[in-house]
Design a protein around this motif. Structure first.
Motif, PDB file in Angstrom:
ATOM      1  N   LEU A 121       0.874  -1.261  -0.060  1.00  0.00           N
ATOM      2  CA  LEU A 121       0.061  -0.016   0.074  1.00  0.00           C
ATOM      3  C   LEU A 121       0.785   1.240   0.083  1.00  0.00           C
ATOM      4  CD1 LEU A 121      -2.777  -0.842   2.634  1.00  0.00           C
ATOM      5  CD2 LEU A 121      -2.913  -0.974  -0.008  1.00  0.00           C
ATOM      6  N   VAL A 122       2.021   1.190   0.749  1.00  0.00           N
ATOM      7  CA  VAL A 122       2.842   2.453   0.822  1.00  0.00           C
ATOM      8  C   VAL A 122       3.432   2.601  -0.684  1.00  0.00           C
ATOM      9  CG1 VAL A 122       5.132   3.376   1.910  1.00  0.00           C
ATOM     10  CG2 VAL A 122       3.192   2.160   3.466  1.00  0.00           C
ATOM     11  N   ALA A 123       4.002   1.626  -0.980  1.00  0.00           N
ATOM     12  CA  ALA A 123       4.588   1.765  -2.504  1.00  0.00           C
ATOM     13  C   ALA A 123       3.757   2.313  -3.531  1.00  0.00           C
ATOM     14  CB  ALA A 123       5.111   0.421  -3.030  1.00  0.00           C
ATOM     15  N   MET A 124       2.146   1.809  -3.529  1.00  0.00           N
ATOM     16  CA  MET A 124       1.302   2.354  -4.527  1.00  0.00           C
ATOM     17  C   MET A 124       1.143   3.916  -4.153  1.00  0.00           C
ATOM     18  SD  MET A 124      -2.751   1.416  -4.701  1.00  0.00           S
ATOM     19  CE  MET A 124      -3.040   2.398  -3.023  1.00  0.00           C
ATOM     20  N   LEU A 125       0.864   4.288  -2.797  1.00  0.00           N
ATOM     21  CA  LEU A 125       0.617   5.353  -2.700  1.00  0.00           C
ATOM     22  C   LEU A 125       1.965   6.546  -3.099  1.00  0.00           C
ATOM     23  CD1 LEU A 125      -1.176   5.524   0.928  1.00  0.00           C
ATOM     24  CD2 LEU A 125      -2.142   5.740  -1.275  1.00  0.00           C
ATOM     25  N   ALA A 126       3.133   5.819  -2.759  1.00  0.00           N
ATOM     26  CA  ALA A 126       4.206   6.779  -3.241  1.00  0.00           C
ATOM     27  C   ALA A 126       4.239   6.915  -4.780  1.00  0.00           C
ATOM     28  CB  ALA A 126       5.652   5.774  -2.929  1.00  0.00           C
ATOM     29  N   VAL A 127       3.973   5.830  -5.483  1.00  0.00           N
ATOM     30  CA  VAL A 127       3.756   5.915  -7.051  1.00  0.00           C
ATOM     31  C   VAL A 127       2.609   7.212  -7.219  1.00  0.00           C
ATOM     32  CG1 VAL A 127       3.075   4.823  -9.216  1.00  0.00           C
ATOM     33  CG2 VAL A 127       4.560   3.777  -7.610  1.00  0.00           C
ATOM     34  N   VAL A 128       1.384   6.941  -6.774  1.00  0.00           N
ATOM     35  CA  VAL A 128       0.435   7.957  -6.876  1.00  0.00           C
ATOM     36  C   VAL A 128       0.736   9.581  -6.588  1.00  0.00           C
ATOM     37  CG1 VAL A 128      -1.830   8.770  -6.146  1.00  0.00           C
ATOM     38  CG2 VAL A 128      -1.605   6.344  -6.532  1.00  0.00           C
ATOM     39  N   ASP A 129       1.588   9.580  -5.390  1.00  0.00           N
ATOM     40  CA  ASP A 129       1.855  10.799  -4.871  1.00  0.00           C
ATOM     41  C   ASP A 129       3.159  11.705  -5.995  1.00  0.00           C
ATOM     42  OD1 ASP A 129      -0.077  10.852  -3.448  1.00  0.00           O
ATOM     43  OD2 ASP A 129       1.321  10.085  -1.488  1.00  0.00           O
ATOM     44  N   SER A 130       3.955  10.766  -6.436  1.00  0.00           N
ATOM     45  CA  SER A 130       4.998  11.272  -6.971  1.00  0.00           C
ATOM     46  C   SER A 130       4.962  10.972  -8.553  1.00  0.00           C
ATOM     47  CB  SER A 130       6.470  10.273  -6.603  1.00  0.00           C
ATOM     48  OG  SER A 130       6.158   8.992  -7.223  1.00  0.00           O
ATOM     49  N   GLY A 131       4.007  10.360  -9.041  1.00  0.00           N
ATOM     50  CA  GLY A 131       3.658  10.568 -10.405  1.00  0.00           C
ATOM     51  C   GLY A 131       4.344   9.312 -11.170  1.00  0.00           C
ATOM     52  N   THR A 132       5.420   8.835 -10.670  1.00  0.00           N
ATOM     53  CA  THR A 132       6.077   7.730 -11.592  1.00  0.00           C
ATOM     54  C   THR A 132       6.648   6.803 -10.757  1.00  0.00           C
ATOM     55  OG1 THR A 132       8.249   8.919 -11.366  1.00  0.00           O
ATOM     56  CG2 THR A 132       6.751   9.385 -13.185  1.00  0.00           C
ATOM     57  N   PHE A 133       7.151   5.337 -11.058  1.00  0.00           N
ATOM     58  CA  PHE A 133       7.556   4.461 -10.279  1.00  0.00           C
ATOM     59  C   PHE A 133       9.041   4.909  -9.971  1.00  0.00           C
ATOM     60  CE2 PHE A 133       4.056   2.397 -11.818  1.00  0.00           C
ATOM     61  CZ  PHE A 133       3.671   0.991 -11.201  1.00  0.00           C
ATOM     62  N   GLU A 134       9.728   5.607 -10.807  1.00  0.00           N
ATOM     63  CA  GLU A 134      11.228   5.940 -10.640  1.00  0.00           C
ATOM     64  C   GLU A 134      11.136   7.029  -9.441  1.00  0.00           C
ATOM     65  OE1 GLU A 134      14.864   8.101 -12.783  1.00  0.00           O
ATOM     66  OE2 GLU A 134      13.133   7.908 -13.719  1.00  0.00           O
ATOM     67  N   THR A 174      11.933  -3.104  -7.154  1.00  0.00           N
ATOM     68  CA  THR A 174      11.118  -3.572  -5.834  1.00  0.00           C
ATOM     69  C   THR A 174       9.660  -2.836  -5.841  1.00  0.00           C
ATOM     70  OG1 THR A 174      13.099  -3.678  -4.584  1.00  0.00           O
ATOM     71  CG2 THR A 174      11.167  -3.352  -3.101  1.00  0.00           C
ATOM     72  N   ILE A 175       9.596  -1.602  -6.311  1.00  0.00           N
ATOM     73  CA  ILE A 175       8.476  -0.731  -6.268  1.00  0.00           C
ATOM     74  C   ILE A 175       7.487  -1.674  -7.303  1.00  0.00           C
ATOM     75  CG2 ILE A 175       7.135   1.058  -7.089  1.00  0.00           C
ATOM     76  CD1 ILE A 175       8.628   1.440  -4.353  1.00  0.00           C
ATOM     77  N   THR A 176       7.871  -2.273  -8.428  1.00  0.00           N
ATOM     78  CA  THR A 176       7.328  -2.666  -9.337  1.00  0.00           C
ATOM     79  C   THR A 176       6.765  -4.168  -9.060  1.00  0.00           C
ATOM     80  OG1 THR A 176       8.584  -1.611 -11.202  1.00  0.00           O
ATOM     81  CG2 THR A 176       7.392  -3.603 -11.820  1.00  0.00           C
ATOM     82  N   LYS A 177       7.556  -4.804  -8.260  1.00  0.00           N
ATOM     83  CA  LYS A 177       7.265  -6.095  -7.739  1.00  0.00           C
ATOM     84  C   LYS A 177       6.266  -5.862  -6.869  1.00  0.00           C
ATOM     85  CE  LYS A 177       9.450 -10.264  -5.637  1.00  0.00           C
ATOM     86  NZ  LYS A 177       8.434 -10.319  -4.511  1.00  0.00           N
ATOM     87  N   ARG A 178       6.138  -4.746  -5.880  1.00  0.00           N
ATOM     88  CA  ARG A 178       5.146  -4.635  -4.841  1.00  0.00           C
ATOM     89  C   ARG A 178       3.987  -4.312  -5.464  1.00  0.00           C
ATOM     90  NH1 ARG A 178       8.588  -1.733   0.082  1.00  0.00           N
ATOM     91  NH2 ARG A 178       9.706  -3.707   0.658  1.00  0.00           N
ATOM     92  N   ILE A 179       3.714  -3.503  -6.339  1.00  0.00           N
ATOM     93  CA  ILE A 179       2.439  -3.219  -7.017  1.00  0.00           C
ATOM     94  C   ILE A 179       1.994  -4.374  -7.898  1.00  0.00           C
ATOM     95  CG2 ILE A 179       1.394  -1.782  -9.009  1.00  0.00           C
ATOM     96  CD1 ILE A 179       2.389  -0.152  -6.482  1.00  0.00           C
ATOM     97  N   GLN A 180       2.824  -5.210  -8.640  1.00  0.00           N
ATOM     98  CA  GLN A 180       2.263  -6.180  -9.226  1.00  0.00           C
ATOM     99  C   GLN A 180       1.522  -7.323  -8.162  1.00  0.00           C
ATOM    100  OE1 GLN A 180       5.976  -7.462 -11.277  1.00  0.00           O
ATOM    101  NE2 GLN A 180       5.471  -6.427 -13.106  1.00  0.00           N
TER     102      GLN A 180
END
Length: 300
Positions: free
Chosen positions: A8-21, A33-39
């Protein structure tokens, strides 16, 4: 596969920052790691959270509905995790970035008042040039910054907090007392400015450029006090917040150069990006807005 807090934290970080990077940078993780957690999160929920056909991280309709619930869940978990065995909340760390002017005026009083009101928030401070602070905010190294206005990402929460009057100062006797200079008269002067990472210096240089003035930088220095000292020594003109230096101007130790038109106001704001700690950051931002006073030096 079960849903986890880290997903959940990884997903919110992507939403708030705009990109996986940027999310990876914010959480100090690798992008894989971010991609894996979202998957894993999407596999657990049975639907796609992000539309993979877009370059940026765009939520699917189901993802948009899911994110609001996820924010509440993460915030609730963080609140529970903050309690000690005695039932007292552990102080939450807020990483705050400010420019030198804040540290010399309102910031010490704000920190004193915040601690006296209750030590539920601890501040980790960074004092730096505004553009460096902005960069650290975008990478997640800072939670809030207090800086002059500049371009921010569209999802930034920006609260205007103060208009700061700025002026030109120089060595006593540099110009006749009371004389008003046209902007064109400044072309032959050298300027003492902050470094290239100062958003203030950049905006002032652009303002002068609108009048056809190319400010010549005889000295670049990142200290406000050093700039004033060099101006008094006759090394050039210093562009500085006015109210902070009124005692020095009134004493005659520096000369204030009046111009037509007057220099523009420096508009300060407090900024943070969306976060699971949204309620806390908004509260701190409001506290800062009420406490800010750039006119009164702390050490007087």
């Amino acid at each position: 596969m079960s849903l986890t807090y880290n997903q959940l934290v990884a997903m919110l970080a992507v939403v708030d920052s705009g990109t996986f990077e940027r999310a990876a940078s914010r959480l100090h993780l690798t992008q894989s790691t971010i991609t894996k957690r979202i998957q894993e999160l999407e596999a657990s929920m049975g639907f796609l959270v992000f539309d993979r056909s877009k370059r940026q991280a765009i939520l699917t309709p189901q993802g948009e509905q899911f994110v609001s619930q996820a924010r509440e869940t993460v915030a609730s978990f963080d609140n529970l995790a903050s309690f000690t065995s005695e039932g007292r909340a552990i102080a939450t760390l807020v990483r705050l970035g400010v420019t030198e002017l804040s540290s010399l005026t309102w910031l010490p009083r704000f920190l004193e008042a915040s601690f006296a009101a209750g030590p539920d928030v601890q501040f980790e401070l960074t004092i730096d040039m505004s553009r460096n602070l902005h960069s650290s905010l975008e990478t997640g190294e800072l939670d809030l910054i207090v800086v002059p206005e500049m371009p921010f990402q569209s999802n930034a929460h920006v609260q205007p907090i103060a208009d700061v009057e700025i002026t030109l100062i120089g060595k006593p006797g540099l110009v006749p007392s009371g004389k008003i200079l046209e902007i064109s008269d400044l072309q032959d002067f050298n300027f003492i400015t902050q470094g290239r990472t100062s958003g203030f210096s950049k905006s002032i240089s652009e303002w002068f450029a609108n009048y056809g003035i190319n400010t010549r930088h005889s000295v670049r220095v990142d200290s406000l006090h050093a700039m004033v000292g060099l101006a008094v020594a006759g090394r050039g003109l210093c562009i500085t917040p006015r109210e902070y230096l009124v005692p020095l101007i009134n004493s005659g130790r520096v000369t204030e150069l009046l111009t037509r038109p007057r220099l523009p106001l420096l508009k300060y704001c407090v900024v943070h990006y969306p976060s699971p700690h949204e309620a806390l950051f908004s509260r701190v931002a409001s506290d800062i807005r009420r406490a800010v006073d750039f006119k009164k030096p702390y050490f007087t």
